[in-house]
Design an enzyme around this catalytic site. Structure first.
Site, PDB file in Angstrom:
ATOM      1  N   ARG A 162       0.823  -1.249   0.031  1.00 35.71           N
ATOM      2  CA  ARG A 162       0.021  -0.060   0.073  1.00 35.71           C
ATOM      3  C   ARG A 162       0.653   1.232   0.032  1.00 35.71           C
ATOM      4  NH1 ARG A 162      -4.479  -0.365   4.386  1.00 35.71           N
ATOM      5  NH2 ARG A 162      -5.504   1.274   2.904  1.00 35.71           N
ATOM      6  N   LYS A 192      -1.704  10.265   3.447  1.00 41.47           N
ATOM      7  CA  LYS A 192      -1.384   9.733   4.655  1.00 41.47           C
ATOM      8  C   LYS A 192      -0.128   9.143   4.564  1.00 41.47           C
ATOM      9  CE  LYS A 192      -3.772   5.313   3.478  1.00 41.47           C
ATOM     10  NZ  LYS A 192      -5.187   4.621   3.828  1.00 41.47           N
ATOM     11  N   HIS A 193       0.477   8.913   5.748  1.00 44.33           N
ATOM     12  CA  HIS A 193       0.266   9.047   7.129  1.00 44.33           C
ATOM     13  C   HIS A 193       1.120  10.110   7.887  1.00 44.33           C
ATOM     14  CE1 HIS A 193      -0.991   4.840   5.936  1.00 44.33           C
ATOM     15  NE2 HIS A 193      -2.065   5.014   6.782  1.00 44.33           N
ATOM     16  N   HIS A 205      -1.695  -0.550  14.339  1.00 46.32           N
ATOM     17  CA  HIS A 205      -2.834  -1.384  14.546  1.00 46.32           C
ATOM     18  C   HIS A 205      -2.701  -2.211  15.840  1.00 46.32           C
ATOM     19  CE1 HIS A 205      -3.351  -0.507  10.203  1.00 46.32           C
ATOM     20  NE2 HIS A 205      -4.412  -0.174  10.531  1.00 46.32           N
ATOM     21  N   ASP A 277      -5.395   9.477  12.212  1.00 49.87           N
ATOM     22  CA  ASP A 277      -5.623   8.220  11.921  1.00 49.87           C
ATOM     23  C   ASP A 277      -6.677   7.311  12.739  1.00 49.87           C
ATOM     24  OD1 ASP A 277      -5.298   5.611  10.439  1.00 49.87           O
ATOM     25  OD2 ASP A 277      -3.122   5.530  10.611  1.00 49.87           O
TER      26      ASP A 277
END
Length: 525
Positions: A162, A192-193, A205, A277
């Site tokens: 990504r 982002k980010h 995460h 985020d």
């Protein structure tokens, strides 16, 4: 910092009375929550209540056909109109198309890594434009893309495919092209980010990344792509959950006034909407409740607290923020400016969608099935080393979803293909090579985003066995590794950025692999 770039002026506000709106309405306009789906496939009661309360944004529904999602989003807008409030912006992670959120529907597009392999800003623009048009047809307003993090570590556990995975300048060029493509397609783009997640060895995460980044690296490597996105007219920027102690950022950047106000607003001159985020990620949720996280994000200068909690908890978040305003922890004037920026963002979106001469959007029903991405640059979105021998039949080897998708797509092309659904190990390749000399062996390997030493040894062993065996073979490796670094005489290697860290497979990469296996992607021996 020496970087200083400014975007086009924010449009004047149509709702001049925004500062006079009730405080709770202004707060709700600065919060993103997750929508709920009732048994009829339409918004549930909690979601409709959040809409009536003036919630600023709803994240994407999931696992829903395009036509059903369009019906869902239309119900959201009808509810807002009936309540006399602005419709919430419908957001999603759509950089590889609507299927990333909805499932196998619409056109699967390359992940950013595939676009970077093609090294073509024109392709980056076309992919973003197509993603935007399909997303808009289904009712989306806001895509949380492009990802402009500069990936500087092989230990990256989350960005993977990504991210573009190229240097600072190329990342900026490709990201800017995608910003223009999304906007020309009538979607709000989001870089982002900020201030860059590409040197993290921790998945936010799951935990809180603490990065030993110095000022030169920040200014010369990680910030320029964001400056390029701002110069291209990006309307929103997402701030990540990274800690940079050497730069005085001792808390997550998403909760840091230094990062939001000093770096992003003052130094880069960004005038659009800042969104945190997801505050549900463990980097935040392991330390703060959703309500307190929303307070901290808004107090630090975010315009939108990306809470991603259930819509039914909106009132709880609004209560917490209202309490923080009363206590002086959040400036009411700053909160009003954030609500104004959200209103201006809607005006900006309406302006982008009102250009004359735009071609009609696809109908939602035409996007219900998975569509094949046809672009002349498609073969270049995978990395190939070595010549690929001609073979009348293929034998795909592997127990991963990528292997299954490759076999299915080959059948759809009319290729004669078998699929050995056991693990693609060196032993398996040796066994099959001795019995399947008439078929090209295609072992498919799916290492983790951060490739472990054990996985590297396994990949090398499979390639070595494929090179030494009597059968022709092409080894497929998912991810970001350079194909040239894996190559071995006598065997071809294709590194395909097909599957991300969440296990979501892009059909575009599968088709690009097949372009090479079937001779459509380049020279064959």
């Amino acid at each position: 910092m020496h970087l200083h770039s400014r975007q086009a002026p924010v449009p004047k506000l149509l709702e001049a009375e925004t500062p006079d709106l009730p405080l709770r309405r202004r707060i709700a306009a600065c919060i993103l929550v997750m929508p709920g789906v009732g048994p009829d496939g339409l918004p549930d009661a909690d979601t409709l209540a959040a809409v009536r309360a003036g919630v600023g944004a709803l994240h994407s529904v999931v696992d829903m056909r395009a036509s059903a999602a369009a019906r869902y989003h239309a119900a959201i807008r009808a509810e807002a109109e009936g309540a006399g409030v602005p419709s919430p912006l419908i957001s999603g992670n759509l950089e590889s198309g609507i299927g990333y959120s909805l499932g196998r529907t619409g056109t699967d597009l390359p992940y950013p890594r595939g676009i970077a392999l093609a090294d073509d800003p024109g392709l980056a623009y076309r992919a973003a434009l197509l993603a935007a048009r399909e997303a808009r047809a289904v009712g989306y307003d806001w895509t949380f893309s492009p990802t402009v993090d500069v990936r500087t570590t092989d230990d990256d556990p989350i960005l993977g495919v990504r991210a573009f995975g190229v240097g600072t300048e190329s990342t900026g060029d490709l990201g800017a092209a995608q910003v223009r493509g999304f906007r020309d397609g009538g979607m709000i783009a989001c870089a982002k980010h900020f201030p860059g997640h590409g040197d993290s060895a921790v998945d936010s995460h799951l935990g809180l990344p603490v990065i030993d980044r110095d000022r030169a690296s920040l200014e010369d490597v990680h910030l320029p792509p964001f400056a390029a996105a701002i110069a291209a007219g990006v309307q929103t920027i997402m701030v990540g959950h990274v800690v940079l102690p050497a730069l005085g950022v001792e808390q997550p950047a998403s909760l840091s006034a230094v990062v939001n106000r000093e770096w992003l607003r003052n130094r880069l001159g960004f005038e659009g909407v800042i969104i945190s985020d997801s505050l549900r990620m463990a980097a935040i949720s392991a330390r703060w409740t959703p309500a307190e996280a929303a307070v901290l994000a808004l107090a630090a200068g975010a315009d939108v607290a990306n809470s991603k909690c259930e819509a039914g908890r909106l009132s709880e978040l609004v209560d917490a923020v209202a309490g923080a305003v009363a206590e002086g922890r959040i400036s009411e004037a700053e909160l009003s400016r954030s609500a104004e920026r959200m209103a201006a963002l809607r005006d900006d979106l309406a302006h982008d969608r009102s250009h004359p001469g735009q071609t009609p959007l696809p109908t939602p029903g035409s996007l219900d099935r998975a569509l094949t991405w046809h672009d002349p640059a498609r073969p270049g979105t995978v990395d190939v080393a070595g010549g690929i021998d001609s073979a009348g039949e293929l034998l795909v080897i592997g127990d991963s979803p990528l292997a299954a998708r490759l076999a299915e797509a080959a059948v759809a092309r009319g290729v004669t293909v078998g699929h050995d659904q056991r693990e693609a190990s060196a032993e398996r390749v040796a066994e099959l090579a001795s019995t399947d000399g008439d078929r090209m062996l295609v072992p498919v390997l799916l290492p983790g985003t951060s490739v472990s030493p054990g996985e590297r040894r396994r990949i090398s062993a499979v390639i070595a066995e494929a090179a030494s065996g009597p059968s022709t073979a092409t080894v497929i490796v998912n991810g970001m590794m350079a194909a040239s670094g894996l190559a071995s005489p006598g065997v071809a290697v294709i590194v395909a950025p097909a599957v991300d860290a969440f296990g979501i497979c892009s059909e575009a990469a599968v088709e690009a692999v097949l372009d090479h296996l079937t001779g459509a992607g380049g020279a064959r021996r």
